[in-house]
Design a protein around this motif. Structure first.
Motif, PDB file in Angstrom:
ATOM      1  N   ASP A 135     -44.328 -31.637  -3.819  1.00  0.00           N
ATOM      2  CA  ASP A 135     -44.489 -31.138  -2.498  1.00  0.00           C
ATOM      3  C   ASP A 135     -43.373 -31.202  -1.745  1.00  0.00           C
ATOM      4  N   LYS A 136     -43.183 -30.368  -0.658  1.00  0.00           N
ATOM      5  CA  LYS A 136     -42.073 -30.431   0.272  1.00  0.00           C
ATOM      6  C   LYS A 136     -42.653 -30.714   1.698  1.00  0.00           C
ATOM      7  N   PRO A 137     -41.684 -31.542   2.566  1.00  0.00           N
ATOM      8  CA  PRO A 137     -42.092 -31.667   3.828  1.00  0.00           C
ATOM      9  C   PRO A 137     -42.273 -30.398   4.682  1.00  0.00           C
ATOM     10  N   ASP A 149     -40.300 -18.880   1.341  1.00  0.00           N
ATOM     11  CA  ASP A 149     -39.203 -19.625   1.418  1.00  0.00           C
ATOM     12  C   ASP A 149     -39.733 -20.719   0.096  1.00  0.00           C
ATOM     13  N   LEU A 150     -39.256 -20.327  -1.133  1.00  0.00           N
ATOM     14  CA  LEU A 150     -39.818 -21.259  -2.082  1.00  0.00           C
ATOM     15  C   LEU A 150     -39.429 -22.526  -2.095  1.00  0.00           C
ATOM     16  N   SER A 151     -38.204 -22.792  -1.904  1.00  0.00           N
ATOM     17  CA  SER A 151     -37.600 -24.260  -1.860  1.00  0.00           C
ATOM     18  C   SER A 151     -38.202 -25.040  -0.800  1.00  0.00           C
ATOM     19  N   CYS A 162     -44.160 -18.108  -8.503  1.00  0.00           N
ATOM     20  CA  CYS A 162     -42.946 -17.556  -7.698  1.00  0.00           C
ATOM     21  C   CYS A 162     -42.036 -18.342  -8.521  1.00  0.00           C
ATOM     22  N   ARG A 163     -42.226 -19.792  -8.500  1.00  0.00           N
ATOM     23  CA  ARG A 163     -41.178 -20.705  -9.276  1.00  0.00           C
ATOM     24  C   ARG A 163     -41.099 -20.276 -10.753  1.00  0.00           C
ATOM     25  N   LYS A 164     -42.403 -19.898 -11.410  1.00  0.00           N
ATOM     26  CA  LYS A 164     -42.464 -19.508 -12.721  1.00  0.00           C
ATOM     27  C   LYS A 164     -41.608 -18.160 -13.108  1.00  0.00           C
ATOM     28  N   PRO A 359     -35.521 -32.773   0.428  1.00  0.00           N
ATOM     29  CA  PRO A 359     -36.378 -33.666   0.526  1.00  0.00           C
ATOM     30  C   PRO A 359     -37.817 -33.121   0.017  1.00  0.00           C
ATOM     31  N   ARG A 360     -38.358 -34.021  -0.498  1.00  0.00           N
ATOM     32  CA  ARG A 360     -39.917 -33.816  -1.104  1.00  0.00           C
ATOM     33  C   ARG A 360     -40.996 -34.575  -0.371  1.00  0.00           C
ATOM     34  N   THR A 361     -42.027 -34.295  -0.891  1.00  0.00           N
ATOM     35  CA  THR A 361     -43.306 -34.927  -0.108  1.00  0.00           C
ATOM     36  C   THR A 361     -44.007 -35.501  -1.316  1.00  0.00           C
ATOM     37  N   LEU A 415     -26.750 -35.762  -9.856  1.00  0.00           N
ATOM     38  CA  LEU A 415     -28.104 -35.182  -9.019  1.00  0.00           C
ATOM     39  C   LEU A 415     -27.972 -33.975  -8.415  1.00  0.00           C
ATOM     40  N   THR A 416     -26.790 -33.318  -8.660  1.00  0.00           N
ATOM     41  CA  THR A 416     -26.292 -32.323  -7.654  1.00  0.00           C
ATOM     42  C   THR A 416     -27.388 -30.959  -7.636  1.00  0.00           C
ATOM     43  N   PHE A 417     -28.043 -30.788  -8.696  1.00  0.00           N
ATOM     44  CA  PHE A 417     -29.389 -29.870  -8.890  1.00  0.00           C
ATOM     45  C   PHE A 417     -30.598 -30.269  -8.500  1.00  0.00           C
ATOM     46  N   GLY A 418     -30.587 -31.697  -8.067  1.00  0.00           N
ATOM     47  CA  GLY A 418     -31.901 -32.433  -7.770  1.00  0.00           C
ATOM     48  C   GLY A 418     -32.313 -33.083  -9.196  1.00  0.00           C
ATOM     49  N   ALA A 419     -33.498 -33.161  -9.125  1.00  0.00           N
ATOM     50  CA  ALA A 419     -34.074 -33.914 -10.461  1.00  0.00           C
ATOM     51  C   ALA A 419     -36.093 -33.589 -10.539  1.00  0.00           C
ATOM     52  N   GLY A 420     -36.235 -33.647 -11.701  1.00  0.00           N
ATOM     53  CA  GLY A 420     -37.741 -33.861 -11.667  1.00  0.00           C
ATOM     54  C   GLY A 420     -38.400 -32.372 -11.515  1.00  0.00           C
ATOM     55  N   SER A 421     -39.373 -32.207 -11.176  1.00  0.00           N
ATOM     56  CA  SER A 421     -40.495 -30.964 -10.878  1.00  0.00           C
ATOM     57  C   SER A 421     -40.033 -29.993 -10.248  1.00  0.00           C
ATOM     58  N   ARG A 422     -39.200 -30.307  -9.193  1.00  0.00           N
ATOM     59  CA  ARG A 422     -38.782 -28.973  -8.524  1.00  0.00           C
ATOM     60  C   ARG A 422     -37.111 -29.098  -8.487  1.00  0.00           C
ATOM     61  N   ILE A 423     -36.592 -29.232  -9.783  1.00  0.00           N
ATOM     62  CA  ILE A 423     -35.103 -29.098  -9.888  1.00  0.00           C
ATOM     63  C   ILE A 423     -34.809 -27.925  -9.758  1.00  0.00           C
ATOM     64  N   CYS A 424     -33.397 -27.433  -9.497  1.00  0.00           N
ATOM     65  CA  CYS A 424     -32.976 -26.295  -9.356  1.00  0.00           C
ATOM     66  C   CYS A 424     -33.323 -25.290 -10.449  1.00  0.00           C
ATOM     67  N   PRO A 425     -33.825 -24.187 -10.615  1.00  0.00           N
ATOM     68  CA  PRO A 425     -34.156 -23.497 -11.529  1.00  0.00           C
ATOM     69  C   PRO A 425     -32.884 -22.742 -12.211  1.00  0.00           C
ATOM     70  N   ALA A 426     -32.075 -22.945 -11.236  1.00  0.00           N
ATOM     71  CA  ALA A 426     -30.796 -21.798 -11.645  1.00  0.00           C
ATOM     72  C   ALA A 426     -29.420 -22.905 -12.229  1.00  0.00           C
ATOM     73  N   ALA A 427     -29.957 -24.317 -12.480  1.00  0.00           N
ATOM     74  CA  ALA A 427     -29.273 -25.119 -12.860  1.00  0.00           C
ATOM     75  C   ALA A 427     -28.264 -24.694 -14.096  1.00  0.00           C
ATOM     76  N   LEU A 429     -27.994 -21.716 -15.413  1.00  0.00           N
ATOM     77  CA  LEU A 429     -27.155 -20.426 -15.237  1.00  0.00           C
ATOM     78  C   LEU A 429     -26.004 -20.578 -14.158  1.00  0.00           C
ATOM     79  N   SER A 430     -26.178 -21.473 -13.189  1.00  0.00           N
ATOM     80  CA  SER A 430     -24.963 -21.746 -12.442  1.00  0.00           C
ATOM     81  C   SER A 430     -23.848 -22.597 -13.342  1.00  0.00           C
ATOM     82  N   ASN A 431     -24.224 -23.452 -14.033  1.00  0.00           N
ATOM     83  CA  ASN A 431     -23.421 -24.140 -15.159  1.00  0.00           C
ATOM     84  C   ASN A 431     -22.450 -23.014 -15.901  1.00  0.00           C
TER      85      ASN A 431
HETATM   86  C1  HEM Z   1     -23.903 -24.903  -8.077  1.00  0.00           C
HETATM   87  C2  HEM Z   1     -25.048 -23.994  -7.642  1.00  0.00           C
HETATM   88  C3  HEM Z   1     -26.282 -24.804  -7.198  1.00  0.00           C
HETATM   89  C4  HEM Z   1     -26.906 -25.906  -6.639  1.00  0.00           C
HETATM   90  C5  HEM Z   1     -25.807 -27.370  -6.552  1.00  0.00           C
HETATM   91  C6  HEM Z   1     -28.085 -25.939  -6.370  1.00  0.00           C
HETATM   92  C7  HEM Z   1     -28.854 -27.294  -6.061  1.00  0.00           C
HETATM   93  C8  HEM Z   1     -30.044 -27.184  -5.903  1.00  0.00           C
HETATM   94  C9  HEM Z   1     -31.238 -28.146  -5.290  1.00  0.00           C
HETATM   95  C10 HEM Z   1     -30.432 -29.744  -5.297  1.00  0.00           C
HETATM   96  C11 HEM Z   1     -32.194 -27.950  -5.372  1.00  0.00           C
HETATM   97  C12 HEM Z   1     -33.517 -28.744  -5.108  1.00  0.00           C
HETATM   98  C13 HEM Z   1     -33.902 -29.546  -6.149  1.00  0.00           C
HETATM   99  C14 HEM Z   1     -34.757 -30.740  -6.005  1.00  0.00           C
HETATM  100  O1  HEM Z   1     -35.700 -30.475  -4.995  1.00  0.00           O
HETATM  101  O2  HEM Z   1     -34.892 -31.287  -6.908  1.00  0.00           O
HETATM  102  C15 HEM Z   1     -32.348 -26.408  -5.495  1.00  0.00           C
HETATM  103  C16 HEM Z   1     -33.761 -25.820  -5.546  1.00  0.00           C
HETATM  104  C17 HEM Z   1     -33.590 -24.278  -5.704  1.00  0.00           C
HETATM  105  N1  HEM Z   1     -32.400 -23.475  -6.266  1.00  0.00           N
HETATM  106 FE1  HEM Z   1     -30.583 -24.154  -6.653  1.00  0.00          FE
HETATM  107  N2  HEM Z   1     -28.648 -24.707  -6.655  1.00  0.00           N
HETATM  108  C18 HEM Z   1     -27.524 -23.823  -7.137  1.00  0.00           C
HETATM  109  C19 HEM Z   1     -27.756 -22.519  -7.566  1.00  0.00           C
HETATM  110  C20 HEM Z   1     -28.958 -21.849  -7.373  1.00  0.00           C
HETATM  111  C21 HEM Z   1     -28.697 -20.403  -7.828  1.00  0.00           C
HETATM  112  C22 HEM Z   1     -27.669 -19.493  -8.057  1.00  0.00           C
HETATM  113  C23 HEM Z   1     -30.160 -19.957  -7.391  1.00  0.00           C
HETATM  114  C24 HEM Z   1     -30.708 -18.678  -7.660  1.00  0.00           C
HETATM  115  C25 HEM Z   1     -30.143 -17.515  -8.075  1.00  0.00           C
HETATM  116  C26 HEM Z   1     -30.695 -21.144  -7.121  1.00  0.00           C
HETATM  117  C27 HEM Z   1     -32.083 -21.146  -6.773  1.00  0.00           C
HETATM  118  C28 HEM Z   1     -32.980 -22.081  -6.479  1.00  0.00           C
HETATM  119  C29 HEM Z   1     -34.373 -22.173  -6.190  1.00  0.00           C
HETATM  120  C30 HEM Z   1     -35.327 -20.980  -6.013  1.00  0.00           C
HETATM  121  C31 HEM Z   1     -34.830 -23.434  -5.726  1.00  0.00           C
HETATM  122  C32 HEM Z   1     -36.269 -23.845  -5.312  1.00  0.00           C
HETATM  123  C33 HEM Z   1     -36.833 -24.553  -6.484  1.00  0.00           C
HETATM  124  C34 HEM Z   1     -38.433 -25.265  -5.949  1.00  0.00           C
HETATM  125  O3  HEM Z   1     -38.324 -25.551  -4.880  1.00  0.00           O
HETATM  126  O4  HEM Z   1     -39.188 -25.223  -7.015  1.00  0.00           O
HETATM  127  N3  HEM Z   1     -30.066 -22.277  -6.976  1.00  0.00           N
HETATM  128  N4  HEM Z   1     -31.016 -26.132  -5.913  1.00  0.00           N
END
Ligand code: HEM
Length: 496
Positions: A135-137, A149-151, A162-164, A359-361, A415-427, A429-431
């Motif tokens: 969860d999220k705060p 606001d998915l994130s 939405c996340r799926k 942040p998470r909850t 840890l720049t993309f986060g970690a675990g269940s809500r890790i960035c779904p675009a990690a 593709l961004s890489n």
């Molecule tokens: C270098 C580029 C990026 C970085 C460093 C980044 C980083 C992050 C981080 C730290 C989170 C939170 C993860 C967590 O709570 O553990 C996140 C969530 C998210 N990111 Fe990224 N992101 C990047 C690019 C993108 C792009 C290009 C998209 C979409 C096209 C995207 C879509 C999302 C979404 C939808 C979430 C929310 C996921 C959720 O809450 O379930 N990100 N991102």
């Protein structure tokens, strides 16, 4: 004459404030105070005020040390939110030294949060308890003011769907359908760099344009009108405005209920609402255009060093038996240059653009060593500190070492993309996008620091590289670079 003597003199000489009158006035004040204090309503008010001064959504967590110097009502908020010209992560990194603990609790106004500071603690909690931290705060005045606001939302059923959908759209099987979108952006960038003819320039707007166009295509099946497009600039600006408030500790009233009571929304001016209105206005224009195109039957496709550069150039060519064309063509399609993979991982580790992640909850109570972190606790990952953790990365953790990840396949390199269940779904593709852009830039150009003294120098400090301390995402300071074509004739064959 002292002020006290003046007062007495005034009392003596004044016909109105004779000693007798002063006595009566004092008695009335005391009597009023007594009536007020003994009144049950006042007592209730004062008790609630006293409670509010230290109350949090979950009680103090035993056996986890508390950050020092918490104040009534504000808790530990005062040094945060960029108020000391440092981001929250840098401040979080200073407290464990005083507490001798990798994990500690803080009070953000009425919100109790746990801050994890080392890589292994974060891995234990965010990966080991992945589903408990789903969860999220609910930041006051934020998510509920946004259309979606998915994130920032808890994992409710609509958010799960939405996340799926996001994970599917950003997942590997669909990447080949995006190459035709990324290719023209990359070619456009190369053409622009070539046309600058060695002149220095700021490459940021071009890189932003590539990612922005991909996001627009995925969501609205359209692309912007180029790097200098006014409309795009305004839309990006409105999106940045929203990011500025997300999980930011800058606005005290988001964390302190009594401030919201004293200064209602309409007095403080709800800036999130204003930013959302601006963003929505621009998105409506794009969405209306999309609807018109659908109505007209259009088929929409969604579709540091010079030495190191030479080493990288050779590594790219070596991976493709020195076939430049093949290396160029495959850039978005695979990651076969290990040095380049290591470079982008190290870049994202060293310059942590999401210093305290999102942040998470806790979704339920978590048993953690000899204590329990209760359901509803805010969990903050100090990604910036953990990414520089010498216990995890070794003594050279504070150095930028592009070969650090060679031969390593750890699924959580940083840890720049986060970690675990809500890790960035675009990690992933961004890489891949970062990989491909660097591969093509290095294949086509030698990247140089400009000689012109007017050109802006890059700030490569691992903490100070960002011009932004107040918000969730770092904003690297702008700098200029010059690009010398390695082989202009060959590059031109790629612009066709
Ligand atoms: C270098 C580029 C990026 C970085 C460093 C980044 C980083 C992050 C981080 C730290 C989170 C939170 C993860 C967590 O709570 O553990 C996140 C969530 C998210 N990111 Fe990224 N992101 C990047 C690019 C993108 C792009 C290009 C998209 C979409 C096209 C995207 C879509 C999302 C979404 C939808 C979430 C929310 C996921 C959720 O809450 O379930 N990100 N991102």
């Amino acid at each position: 004459m002292s002020s006290f003597e003046t007062l007495l003199e005034f009392g003596r000489s004044s016909a109105v404030l004779s000693p007798g009158t002063i006595g009566v006035v004092a008695l009335i004040i005391l009597w009023t105070l007594y009536v007020l204090i003994s009144n049950p309503v006042t007592i209730k008010f004062l008790t609630s005020l006293q409670k509010q001064a230290t109350q949090t959504q979950v009680p103090r967590i035993p056996k986890i040390p508390e950050a020092p110097d918490a104040l009534p009502f504000v808790g530990n908020l005062m040094p945060l939110g960029g108020r000391l010209n440092e981001n929250d992560s840098t401040i979080y990194s200073q407290w464990p030294k005083k507490l001798s603990s990798d994990i500690f609790q803080i009070r953000l106004g009425s919100e109790r949060a746990v801050v994890a500071n080392t890589f292994s603690t974060i891995k234990d909690l965010w990966v080991g308890h992945s589903n408990d931290l789903i969860d999220k705060p609910q930041q006051h005045g934020f998510a509920e003011k946004l259309e979606y606001d998915l994130s920032g939302a808890n994992m409710t059923e609509p958010i799960r769907r939405c996340r799926k959908a996001a994970t599917r759209a950003l997942g590997k099987p669909l990447w080949p359908t995006y190459y035709h979108l990324l290719e023209p952006s990359s070619v456009y960038l190369t053409r622009e760099l070539l046309s600058k003819d060695d002149e220095y320039m700021d490459i940021y707007p071009y890189l932003r344009h590539i990612v922005f166009d991909l996001a627009l295509s995925l969501t609205y099946g359209t692309v912007s009108n180029g790097v200098d497009d006014e409309f795009t600039d305004a839309l990006v600006e409105s999106i940045n405005q929203i990011s500025f408030f997300r999980a930011s500790t800058q606005r005290l009233r988001d964390y302190i209920p009594i401030l919201r009571f004293l200064i209602p929304d309409f007095v403080s001016g709800n800036l999130v609402v204003a930013a959302e209105k601006r963003r929505q206005k621009y998105l409506d224009v794009i969405f209306d255009a999309l609807k018109k195109r659908i109505a007209s039957g259009e088929q929409l496709s969604t579709p540091i060093g010079q030495g190191f550069q030479s080493e990288l150039y050779d590594a790219i060519l070596a991976a493709y038996s020195r076939n430049r064309d093949k290396a160029w063509e495959m850039a978005f399609r695979e990651e076969s240059v290990e040095l380049l993979v290591s470079l982008y991982k190290e870049t994202l580790r060293f310059w942590t653009i999401t210093p305290y992640s999102l942040p998470r909850t806790t979704f339920k109570d978590i048993s953690y060593y000899n204590t329990v972190i209760p359901k509803g606790t805010t969990m903050i990952m100090n990604a910036q500190q953990a990414n520089h953790d010498t216990a995890w990365y070794g003594d050279d953790a504070l150095q930028f070492r592009p070969t650090r990840f060679m031969g390593k396949t750890d699924s959580l390199p940083h840890l720049t993309f986060g970690a675990g269940s809500r890790i960035c779904p675009a990690a992933a593709l961004s890489n891949r996008i970062i990989y491909a852009l660097i591969a093509r830039l290095v294949l086509a150009f030698k990247i140089n620091e400009p000689k012109d003294p007017r050109a802006r120098k890059a700030n490569a400090d691992m903490l100070d590289f960002s011009a932004e301390y107040k918000s969730l995402v770092a904003l690297p300071r702008r700098f200029d670079v010059s690009f010398s074509p390695r082989d202009e004739g060959w590059i031109r064959t790629k612009l066709l």
